[in-house]
Design an enzyme around this catalytic site. Structure first.
Site, PDB file in Angstrom:
ATOM      1  N   HIS A 121       0.834  -1.207   0.000  1.00  0.00           N
ATOM      2  CA  HIS A 121       0.000   0.000   0.000  1.00  0.00           C
ATOM      3  C   HIS A 121       0.868   1.256   0.000  1.00  0.00           C
ATOM      4  CE1 HIS A 121      -3.433   2.478   0.390  1.00  0.00           C
ATOM      5  NE2 HIS A 121      -4.161   1.693   1.151  1.00  0.00           N
ATOM      6  N   ASP A 165      -8.529  -6.998 -17.970  1.00  0.00           N
ATOM      7  CA  ASP A 165      -8.842  -8.071 -18.929  1.00  0.00           C
ATOM      8  C   ASP A 165      -7.544  -8.530 -19.580  1.00  0.00           C
ATOM      9  OD1 ASP A 165      -9.684  -9.726 -20.953  1.00  0.00           O
ATOM     10  OD2 ASP A 165     -10.957  -8.241 -21.951  1.00  0.00           O
TER      11      ASP A 165
END
Length: 419
Positions: free
Chosen positions: A155, A362
């Site tokens: 993070h 994708d």
């Protein structure tokens, strides 16, 4: 009964596919407030794939790391509290794995998991220093042709939007694009440093552990739209899915935990500040560092319980309108950035992952059926993560760790009215 098993290949380093710059890069003041060297664990479930999924994705990471070369480095900390990235080009850890079952047999990894999360996530070799790693990836192929991507990522390096930007770049490489459509921007030095920088050192703060229960609730698109229509009818204004879901959650939780009327109920959430940094960053669109500021509301338990959903939505919208002034005030050394992140039981922190872009990744076989966080070890602050529900559902999914066992039944019963 069949035992579901995942067989992992040894972890390997995936290096950038061509030479990358070296040197030391600093983090921004916002990066350093984002959670230290915490790794965020997620599982991305893809219903369709091929036997080429793992090698194709591995090669795509190598190509994307040329453009996002800091991610191929390692986190160092020469001075306590001042982490940096050493751009060594040593790459990321990558694991290929195979499951002896189909995704359907394990319920598409819906919660509760039927496979331990440790089998779905990458584990580096023993010599690796886990807290200094930036990205670890495991691609697991299933007998049905689908696959999952388990990710542990720092993070400190990016927020959810930045992580999704990088993952979409990897996916573009997997689909054969010559380069990412969004040019990445580092420029952490451009982020202003607050006049009162966070102090370094000293003893860590103490927290109370609440032993929260985990629950997952899907709020239907119909319920959300009905409340949106009601809000418009009563106020003449529009409301967002985030505002509606948060108002539902806040009221249901306040009713379930049943604090004293005068007790404080606090809501905290991170708001994207990229739009406030035009002229500061060379490209707001390409910036992938942490770029958020916590805002929220503080009301009494009685106020939340007696308010209508429309009124609570208005509270949340009012908080969002304060973002520009509060962010500027923080930069100038004023408001404390963590004022809504108290660890008492009256505080709820929510995080909206549904619009980060992770559901748009994708690799060539279609977007993921679902994306799910796997970190479940934080018990000192009540939290909720908002996700897109698994396809083809419409609405919003709430991953909840925000009530104790004795309040769970009432809480879930209240939320079920909107399911």
């Amino acid at each position: 009964m069949k035992s579901h098993k995942i067989t992992k290949s040894p972890a390997v380093r995936v290096l950038p596919s061509s030479n990358t710059p070296s040197g030391i890069l600093p983090f921004s003041s916002i990066d350093r407030c984002a959670g230290g060297t915490v790794l965020i664990d997620t599982i991305h479930v893809f219903t369709y794939g091929s036997v080429e999924a793992a090698p194709r994705i591995r090669d795509a990471f190598a190509k994307a790391l040329v453009y996002y070369y800091p991610i191929a480095g390692k986190i160092i900390e020469k001075n306590p509290g001042e982490p940096e990235i050493d751009c060594t080009g040593e790459g990321i850890w990558f694991v290929e794995a195979k499951a002896n079952c189909s995704l359907e047999e394990v319920n598409y990894l819906e919660m509760p998991l039927t496979i331990p999360k440790e089998q779905l996530l990458p584990q580096p070799p023993p010599q690796a220093k886990f807290q200094y790693e930036i990205l670890l990836v495991q691609v697991t192929e299933y007998t049905c042709g689908g696959f999952t991507v388990g990710i542990s990522s720092s993070h400190l390096v990016y927020d959810g939007i930045g992580h999704a930007q990088f993952m979409k770049a990897v996916a573009e490489m997997a689909r054969g694009l010559p380069k990412p459509t969004v040019e990445p921007v580092w420029c952490r030095k451009n982020i202003p440093v607050p006049a009162k920088a966070p102090p370094h050192g000293g003893p860590p703060p103490s927290f109370t552990a609440f032993n929260f229960t985990t629950s997952i609730v899907d709020i239907s698109g119909g319920s959300i739209n009905r409340i949106k229509d009601l809000y418009t009818a009563e106020t003449g204004q529009r409301s967002s899915t985030f505002e509606v879901a948060t108002a539902i959650l806040l009221k249901c939780r306040a009713r379930a935990i049943d604090l004293a009327p005068e007790a404080e109920i606090r809501l905290g959430f991170l708001a994207n500040t990229r739009h406030l940094l035009h002229g500061v960053l060379p490209s707001v669109e390409g910036y992938y560092g942490n770029c958020a500021y916590p805002i929220g509301i503080t009301k009494s338990s009685e106020e939340i319980n007696e308010a209508s959903l429309v009124e609570v939505i208005s509270f949340i919208q009012g908080a969002k309108k304060t973002l520009p002034s509060k962010f500027e005030d923080w930069i100038n050394g004023g408001t404390e950035a963590n004022q809504y992140m108290s660890s008492d039981y009256g505080t709820l922190v929510v995080s909206d992952w549904s619009k980060m872009g992770l559901n748009e990744v994708d690799f060539g076989w279609g977007p993921p059926r679902s994306v799910m966080p796997l970190n479940d070890n934080v018990d000192f602050i009540a939290s909720a993560i908002y996700l897109k529900p698994p396809l083809p559902k419409i609405g919003i999914r709430l991953v909840l760790r925000c009530v104790k066992e004795e309040h769970s039944a009432v809480f879930c019963a209240e939320l079920s009215k909107f399911a």
